[in-house]
Design a protein around this motif. Sequence first.
Motif, PDB file in Angstrom:
ATOM      1  N   ARG A  10       0.832  -1.219   0.000  1.00 32.12           N
ATOM      2  CA  ARG A  10       0.000   0.000   0.000  1.00 32.12           C
ATOM      3  C   ARG A  10       0.859   1.257   0.000  1.00 32.12           C
ATOM      4  NH1 ARG A  10      -3.721  -3.129   3.342  1.00 32.12           N
ATOM      5  NH2 ARG A  10      -2.560  -2.562   5.208  1.00 32.12           N
ATOM      6  N   SER A  11       1.871   1.287   0.864  1.00 28.30           N
ATOM      7  CA  SER A  11       2.679   2.507   0.975  1.00 28.30           C
ATOM      8  C   SER A  11       3.553   2.719  -0.265  1.00 28.30           C
ATOM      9  CB  SER A  11       3.519   2.500   2.245  1.00 28.30           C
ATOM     10  OG  SER A  11       4.434   1.427   2.239  1.00 28.30           O
ATOM     11  N   LEU A  12       4.121   1.657  -0.811  1.00 25.24           N
ATOM     12  CA  LEU A  12       4.939   1.810  -2.017  1.00 25.24           C
ATOM     13  C   LEU A  12       4.073   2.212  -3.211  1.00 25.24           C
ATOM     14  CD1 LEU A  12       7.405  -1.117  -1.482  1.00 25.24           C
ATOM     15  CD2 LEU A  12       8.010   1.298  -1.667  1.00 25.24           C
ATOM     16  N   ASN A  13       2.869   1.677  -3.297  1.00 30.80           N
ATOM     17  CA  ASN A  13       1.952   2.073  -4.360  1.00 30.80           C
ATOM     18  C   ASN A  13       1.668   3.577  -4.271  1.00 30.80           C
ATOM     19  OD1 ASN A  13      -0.023   1.556  -6.540  1.00 30.80           O
ATOM     20  ND2 ASN A  13      -1.532   1.979  -4.949  1.00 30.80           N
ATOM     21  N   GLU A  14       1.375   4.055  -3.075  1.00 33.07           N
ATOM     22  CA  GLU A  14       1.105   5.489  -2.873  1.00 33.07           C
ATOM     23  C   GLU A  14       2.335   6.331  -3.197  1.00 33.07           C
ATOM     24  OE1 GLU A  14      -0.177   8.546   0.720  1.00 33.07           O
ATOM     25  OE2 GLU A  14      -0.612   6.415   0.930  1.00 33.07           O
ATOM     26  N   TRP A  15       3.508   5.890  -2.759  1.00 33.05           N
ATOM     27  CA  TRP A  15       4.752   6.613  -3.011  1.00 33.05           C
ATOM     28  C   TRP A  15       5.039   6.713  -4.508  1.00 33.05           C
ATOM     29  CZ3 TRP A  15       9.573   4.128  -4.441  1.00 33.05           C
ATOM     30  CH2 TRP A  15      10.670   4.991  -4.445  1.00 33.05           C
ATOM     31  N   ILE A  16       4.856   5.609  -5.216  1.00 40.66           N
ATOM     32  CA  ILE A  16       5.089   5.599  -6.664  1.00 40.66           C
ATOM     33  C   ILE A  16       4.128   6.562  -7.359  1.00 40.66           C
ATOM     34  CG2 ILE A  16       4.900   4.152  -8.736  1.00 40.66           C
ATOM     35  CD1 ILE A  16       5.950   1.794  -6.918  1.00 40.66           C
ATOM     36  N   LEU A  17       2.844   6.515  -6.980  1.00 41.12           N
ATOM     37  CA  LEU A  17       1.857   7.419  -7.582  1.00 41.12           C
ATOM     38  C   LEU A  17       2.145   8.875  -7.236  1.00 41.12           C
ATOM     39  CD1 LEU A  17      -1.403   5.352  -6.989  1.00 41.12           C
ATOM     40  CD2 LEU A  17      -0.264   5.781  -9.192  1.00 41.12           C
ATOM     41  N   ASP A  18       2.536   9.159  -5.994  1.00 41.77           N
ATOM     42  CA  ASP A  18       2.858  10.526  -5.574  1.00 41.77           C
ATOM     43  C   ASP A  18       4.026  11.109  -6.360  1.00 41.77           C
ATOM     44  OD1 ASP A  18       0.834  10.554  -3.716  1.00 41.77           O
ATOM     45  OD2 ASP A  18       2.149  10.363  -1.972  1.00 41.77           O
ATOM     46  N   ASN A  19       4.874  10.247  -6.896  1.00 39.35           N
ATOM     47  CA  ASN A  19       6.017  10.689  -7.684  1.00 39.35           C
ATOM     48  C   ASN A  19       5.751  10.622  -9.189  1.00 39.35           C
ATOM     49  OD1 ASN A  19       8.498  11.321  -5.898  1.00 39.35           O
ATOM     50  ND2 ASN A  19       7.483   9.592  -4.915  1.00 39.35           N
ATOM     51  N   ASP A  20       4.455  10.619  -9.542  1.00 36.45           N
ATOM     52  CA  ASP A  20       4.014  10.622 -10.941  1.00 36.45           C
ATOM     53  C   ASP A  20       4.612   9.483 -11.757  1.00 36.45           C
ATOM     54  OD1 ASP A  20       2.356  12.879 -10.606  1.00 36.45           O
ATOM     55  OD2 ASP A  20       4.115  14.181 -10.747  1.00 36.45           O
ATOM     56  N   CYS A  21       4.708   8.317 -11.131  1.00 35.84           N
ATOM     57  CA  CYS A  21       5.198   7.127 -11.823  1.00 35.84           C
ATOM     58  C   CYS A  21       4.084   6.080 -11.878  1.00 35.84           C
ATOM     59  CB  CYS A  21       6.431   6.561 -11.123  1.00 35.84           C
ATOM     60  SG  CYS A  21       7.893   7.618 -11.271  1.00 35.84           S
ATOM     61  N   THR A  22       4.338   5.002 -12.588  1.00 34.09           N
ATOM     62  CA  THR A  22       3.350   3.951 -12.821  1.00 34.09           C
ATOM     63  C   THR A  22       3.706   2.715 -12.001  1.00 34.09           C
ATOM     64  OG1 THR A  22       3.220   4.756 -15.095  1.00 34.09           O
ATOM     65  CG2 THR A  22       2.174   2.637 -14.625  1.00 34.09           C
ATOM     66  N   PRO A  23       2.832   2.333 -11.029  1.00 37.50           N
ATOM     67  CA  PRO A  23       3.138   1.153 -10.209  1.00 37.50           C
ATOM     68  C   PRO A  23       2.853  -0.145 -10.961  1.00 37.50           C
ATOM     69  CG  PRO A  23       1.072   2.132  -9.504  1.00 37.50           C
ATOM     70  CD  PRO A  23       1.624   3.012 -10.583  1.00 37.50           C
ATOM     71  N   TYR A  24       3.837  -1.028 -10.972  1.00 38.59           N
ATOM     72  CA  TYR A  24       3.710  -2.363 -11.543  1.00 38.59           C
ATOM     73  C   TYR A  24       3.969  -3.363 -10.430  1.00 38.59           C
ATOM     74  CZ  TYR A  24       3.613  -1.205 -16.560  1.00 38.59           C
ATOM     75  OH  TYR A  24       3.260  -0.777 -17.808  1.00 38.59           O
ATOM     76  N   ILE A  25       3.257  -4.493 -10.468  1.00 39.36           N
ATOM     77  CA  ILE A  25       3.528  -5.567  -9.523  1.00 39.36           C
ATOM     78  C   ILE A  25       3.924  -6.818 -10.296  1.00 39.36           C
ATOM     79  CG2 ILE A  25       2.090  -4.723  -7.623  1.00 39.36           C
ATOM     80  CD1 ILE A  25      -0.071  -6.741  -8.498  1.00 39.36           C
ATOM     81  N   VAL A  26       4.798  -7.602  -9.686  1.00 38.46           N
ATOM     82  CA  VAL A  26       5.179  -8.904 -10.227  1.00 38.46           C
ATOM     83  C   VAL A  26       4.486  -9.937  -9.349  1.00 38.46           C
ATOM     84  CG1 VAL A  26       7.073 -10.484 -10.768  1.00 38.46           C
ATOM     85  CG2 VAL A  26       7.429  -8.001 -10.938  1.00 38.46           C
ATOM     86  N   VAL A  27       3.737 -10.850  -9.979  1.00 36.11           N
ATOM     87  CA  VAL A  27       2.922 -11.824  -9.259  1.00 36.11           C
ATOM     88  C   VAL A  27       3.350 -13.240  -9.613  1.00 36.11           C
ATOM     89  CG1 VAL A  27       0.554 -12.664  -8.922  1.00 36.11           C
ATOM     90  CG2 VAL A  27       0.967 -10.223  -9.266  1.00 36.11           C
ATOM     91  N   ASP A  28       3.466 -14.076  -8.592  1.00 33.55           N
ATOM     92  CA  ASP A  28       3.695 -15.507  -8.793  1.00 33.55           C
ATOM     93  C   ASP A  28       2.331 -16.120  -9.097  1.00 33.55           C
ATOM     94  OD1 ASP A  28       4.104 -18.248  -8.647  1.00 33.55           O
ATOM     95  OD2 ASP A  28       5.330 -18.145  -6.833  1.00 33.55           O
ATOM     96  N   ALA A  29       2.081 -16.419 -10.363  1.00 34.56           N
ATOM     97  CA  ALA A  29       0.775 -16.912 -10.798  1.00 34.56           C
ATOM     98  C   ALA A  29       0.498 -18.336 -10.341  1.00 34.56           C
ATOM     99  CB  ALA A  29       0.674 -16.820 -12.316  1.00 34.56           C
TER     100      ALA A  29
END
Length: 136
Positions: A10-29
């Motif tokens: 949650r916090s990294l997602n908010e930090w990335i968005l606050d810095n005008d960047c695009t949050p990506y996640i890597v998921v173990d499918a």
Amino acid sequence: MTSSRPYLVRSLNEWILDNDCTPYIVVDAGVQGVQVPTEHVANGQIVLNISPGAVRGLVIGNGALEFSARFGGVPMQVFIPLQAVMAIYAKENGEGMVFGSEPGSPDPDGGADADAPTGRRSEERPSGRPTLKVVK
């Protein structure tokens, strides 16, 4: 103690968005309960853009991350247990975090090669994952 992963995501997602960047996640499918478009899974993993322009109704709870999105024009409800989130990073610069296993959490690899969801241990995963920098 409870897992720190949901709080960090949650916090990294908010930090990335606050810095005008695009949050990506890597998921173990291969983790049980993961519901993602299987046609986009490569080497047992999927990389997903979770920015507000790409998804609707993003909820990062204490147990799972979920949202709705379109893949190839087809709407889908995505559900990801947080133990399956391997990393979160900014697309533009690679800043983010790679997650390891936490004490007391279930082993996403099942503890043995035969029981592993993807049939291999994490250290045997092929390279080709996004390059990430450690945030200190």
